[in-house]
Design a protein around this motif. Structure first.
Motif, PDB file in Angstrom:
ATOM      1  N   TRP A 207     -42.559   3.003  37.949  1.00 24.38           N
ATOM      2  CA  TRP A 207     -42.575   4.283  37.249  1.00 24.38           C
ATOM      3  C   TRP A 207     -41.551   4.338  36.128  1.00 24.38           C
ATOM      4  O   TRP A 207     -41.746   5.050  35.142  1.00 24.38           O
ATOM      5  N   GLU A 208     -40.492   3.549  36.214  1.00 25.42           N
ATOM      6  CA  GLU A 208     -39.572   3.422  35.092  1.00 25.42           C
ATOM      7  C   GLU A 208     -40.247   2.689  33.934  1.00 25.42           C
ATOM      8  O   GLU A 208     -40.069   3.050  32.763  1.00 25.42           O
ATOM      9  N   ARG A 209     -41.060   1.689  34.251  1.00 22.74           N
ATOM     10  CA  ARG A 209     -41.806   0.981  33.209  1.00 22.74           C
ATOM     11  C   ARG A 209     -42.840   1.903  32.560  1.00 22.74           C
ATOM     12  O   ARG A 209     -43.027   1.885  31.343  1.00 22.74           O
ATOM     13  N   VAL A 210     -43.525   2.696  33.374  1.00 15.97           N
ATOM     14  CA  VAL A 210     -44.513   3.626  32.817  1.00 15.97           C
ATOM     15  C   VAL A 210     -43.819   4.645  31.927  1.00 15.97           C
ATOM     16  O   VAL A 210     -44.301   4.968  30.828  1.00 15.97           O
ATOM     17  N   ARG A 211     -42.690   5.172  32.383  1.00 16.79           N
ATOM     18  CA  ARG A 211     -41.911   6.108  31.549  1.00 16.79           C
ATOM     19  C   ARG A 211     -41.605   5.493  30.191  1.00 16.79           C
ATOM     20  O   ARG A 211     -41.817   6.120  29.142  1.00 16.79           O
ATOM     21  N   ASP A 212     -41.114   4.253  30.198  1.00 17.75           N
ATOM     22  CA  ASP A 212     -40.754   3.596  28.938  1.00 17.75           C
ATOM     23  C   ASP A 212     -41.979   3.391  28.052  1.00 17.75           C
ATOM     24  O   ASP A 212     -41.901   3.520  26.830  1.00 17.75           O
ATOM     25  N   SER A 213     -43.121   3.080  28.681  1.00 20.56           N
ATOM     26  CA  SER A 213     -44.353   2.890  27.916  1.00 20.56           C
ATOM     27  C   SER A 213     -44.795   4.198  27.265  1.00 20.56           C
ATOM     28  O   SER A 213     -45.181   4.223  26.091  1.00 20.56           O
ATOM     29  N   VAL A 214     -44.742   5.282  28.032  1.00 25.06           N
ATOM     30  CA  VAL A 214     -45.152   6.589  27.501  1.00 25.06           C
ATOM     31  C   VAL A 214     -44.278   6.973  26.308  1.00 25.06           C
ATOM     32  O   VAL A 214     -44.766   7.403  25.254  1.00 25.06           O
ATOM     33  N   ILE A 215     -42.977   6.799  26.450  1.00 30.12           N
ATOM     34  CA  ILE A 215     -42.057   7.140  25.361  1.00 30.12           C
ATOM     35  C   ILE A 215     -42.279   6.206  24.172  1.00 30.12           C
ATOM     36  O   ILE A 215     -42.299   6.644  23.010  1.00 30.12           O
ATOM     37  N   GLY A 216     -42.492   4.917  24.449  1.00 28.00           N
ATOM     38  CA  GLY A 216     -42.696   3.942  23.382  1.00 28.00           C
ATOM     39  C   GLY A 216     -43.939   4.210  22.562  1.00 28.00           C
ATOM     40  O   GLY A 216     -44.013   3.811  21.386  1.00 28.00           O
ATOM     41  N   ARG A 217     -44.918   4.874  23.157  1.00 27.23           N
ATOM     42  CA  ARG A 217     -46.156   5.190  22.438  1.00 27.23           C
ATOM     43  C   ARG A 217     -46.138   6.586  21.824  1.00 27.23           C
ATOM     44  O   ARG A 217     -47.164   7.087  21.374  1.00 27.23           O
ATOM     45  N   GLY A 218     -44.968   7.211  21.818  1.00 22.42           N
ATOM     46  CA  GLY A 218     -44.841   8.495  21.148  1.00 22.42           C
ATOM     47  C   GLY A 218     -44.875   9.711  22.035  1.00 22.42           C
ATOM     48  O   GLY A 218     -44.785  10.846  21.549  1.00 22.42           O
ATOM     49  N   GLY A 219     -44.996   9.530  23.349  1.00 23.13           N
ATOM     50  CA  GLY A 219     -44.976  10.658  24.267  1.00 23.13           C
ATOM     51  C   GLY A 219     -43.559  11.058  24.638  1.00 23.13           C
ATOM     52  O   GLY A 219     -42.581  10.450  24.199  1.00 23.13           O
ATOM     53  N   GLU A 220     -43.446  12.085  25.448  1.00 22.14           N
ATOM     54  CA  GLU A 220     -42.133  12.558  25.890  1.00 22.14           C
ATOM     55  C   GLU A 220     -42.077  12.595  27.418  1.00 22.14           C
ATOM     56  O   GLU A 220     -43.054  12.966  28.068  1.00 22.14           O
ATOM     57  N   VAL A 221     -40.936  12.200  27.975  1.00 19.09           N
ATOM     58  CA  VAL A 221     -40.649  12.375  29.394  1.00 19.09           C
ATOM     59  C   VAL A 221     -39.289  13.062  29.456  1.00 19.09           C
ATOM     60  O   VAL A 221     -38.258  12.446  29.201  1.00 19.09           O
TER      61      VAL A 221
END
Length: 481
Positions: A207-221
């Motif tokens: 889930w840390e990897r998914v968080r980083d992916s979401v942020i890297g693609r322009g999303g926010e966590v």
């Protein structure tokens, strides 16, 4: 807008970006960590899994996402688990010779007679856990291996737990199936699989990897973003209010965050209380009837390697309070800071505010140390460090009121055109991680034009090749595989 950064919330953000690259998901998480109960806590280089999370599924989309995110950090683990009862260890899954040796031929005969009795004269109606289990295992085996442990986990009599929880978690098992599987090998029950996959640094790594992916693609966590209000009008949610801590004695402020579509994974009881204006009284009353079981783990570090070989041990004996014991190094060697040491998780099932929950950390350390020694698993003198982790609302309770309460809530929530709820607590359904992920994936597909009914998703059936979800088309529901 996505409420919660556990498996459901983060999967929804990841899936939305995958299917709609121009989307901008915003994930709001009340705590300072992602992963929910599937997070990995860390103290001084030792990592702790909150409950033990095997990664096993027959849902292709979920399996694909795990591998896509983790790659080579997704390891395969051989399972070893046992039951401790009356001073003896029973292999689990059951092995006939081991069970006979431990329980003795006389008692084994009584168990078989009890089983045959209940096959001839079963409970005519299976309304609770006790009746469901006795019909499949007999009264004698239920008394030995089901009653005490179930009371530990839930803190209430098995007669107050609904039969559908047993049907969901124990699935298609019976005494004869267990014996057949132990003799001939193999099993069709997910709870008994002998190999599973696991992130090298614990489930939180996923889930840390998914968080980083979401942020890297322009999303926010956004962490520390506690949703305290859900504003709605007519048949739509408009915005959510994020509570902020008071500063310099000034009243706490609130930030309003607007959105077009909303996916929730916070607990239903809290969600309904957050709606502004309040939902109808019957909906609020239903939410107040929902109950949860909380959880805490006392993680002990020892100056020895693996005091026992198991990944985990179920403690059925009522003379100790601990319900399950994890050996984190047996899950992954990278869960410990030093290979010459061990990290053991003593798991207690509690209710927030009760004696155990409120016990100071040092006293919990003393309790865990005395119980691991009493069980003969480790010498308390070899404990070199500890950590205490508390988890609220770990398990939704399947008591006599929950089904009707959930139905009232579901009916009202489905009147909101741009709002969906997913995941374990978002649906008040005690399911595994893959269920949470699948409901989130289907919620995203709904935003993009499909009409899946998340409340009917039953991942467990997939393990018996009966997996189905429901899609709503033209006012009628059809099966989709």
């Amino acid at each position: 807008m996505i409420i919660g950064a556990g498996p459901a919330g983060l999967t929804a953000a990841y899936e939305l970006q995958r299917r709609a690259p121009r989307s901008h998901p915003v994930v709001l998480e009340a705590s300072r960590m992602v992963g929910g109960i599937s997070r990995t806590e860390e103290r001084d280089g030792y990592r702790f899994d909150i409950g033990g999370h095997r990664f096993f599924t027959k849902v292709p989309e979920v399996e694909a996402m795990w591998h896509e995110v983790l790659g080579a950090d997704f390891i395969t683990v051989s399972r070893m688990s046992r039951i401790y009862y009356r001073g003896r260890f029973y292999a689990y899954p059951l092995k006939v010779l081991n069970a006979l040796w431990n329980i003795g031929l006389y008692e084994a005969g009584r168990i078989l007679i009890s089983y045959l009795k209940w096959q001839i004269w079963p409970h005519p109606k299976e309304t609770n856990f006790e009746e469901w289990t006795i019909n499949r295992f007999g009264g004698r085996l239920y008394m030995h291996f089901f009653r005490a442990y179930t009371e530990k986990v839930w803190g209430i009599s098995p007669r107050r737990i609904q039969a559908d929880w047993a049907a969901q978690r124990i699935k298609s098992l019976s005494l004869m199936k267990v014996i057949r599987n132990s003799v001939f090998g193999g099993t069709d029950a997910t709870s008994l699989i002998e190999r599973f996959q696991y992130p090298r640094l614990g489930p939180g790594m996923m889930w840390e990897r998914v968080r980083d992916s979401v942020i890297g693609r322009g999303g926010e966590v956004r962490l520390g973003a506690n949703v305290t209000r859900v504003l709605w009008s007519e048949d739509r949610v408009i915005a959510v209010g994020i509570g902020k801590d008071s500063v310099d004695g000034q009243p706490a402020s609130e930030e309003l965050v607007e959105g077009d579509q909303f996916i929730n994974s916070m607990a239903l009881r809290d969600l309904i209380e957050a709606f502004d204006p309040p939902p109808p009284d019957e909906v609020r009353d239903a939410a107040q009837r929902l109950r949860y079981r909380d959880f805490l783990i006392v993680a002990l570090q020892l100056d020895q390697v693996d005091p026992f070989p198991d990944n985990w041990i179920y403690i059925h004996s009522p003379e100790v309070l601990v319900g399950r014991i994890q050996n984190f190094r047996a899950w992954s060697r990278d869960m410990v800071a030093d290979e010459s040491t061990a990290s053991i998780g003593m798991e207690y099932f509690v209710n927030k505010g009760d004696r155990l929950w409120s016990m100071p950390d040092e006293e919990l350390r003393g309790l865990a140390a005395s119980e691991i020694e009493k069980l003969g698993l480790a010498d308390a003198a070899r404990i070199t460090g500890f950590a205490v982790i508390r988890q609220e609302k770990a398990y939704p309770v399947y008591d006599a009121e929950y089904r009707d309460a959930v139905e009232v809530i579901r009916t009202w929530l489905q009147t909101l055109r741009n709002f969906q709820t997913a995941g374990r607590n978002g649906l008040h359904r005690y399911n595994n991680q893959d269920h949470s992920m699948l409901t989130a994936m289907l919620a995203v597909r709904n935003i993009l034009g499909e009409e899946n009914d998340l409340w009917t998703v039953n991942v467990e059936r997939s393990y018996h090749e009966e997996f189905e979800t429901k899609k709503v088309e033209s006012g009628r529901r059809v099966q989709t595989v």
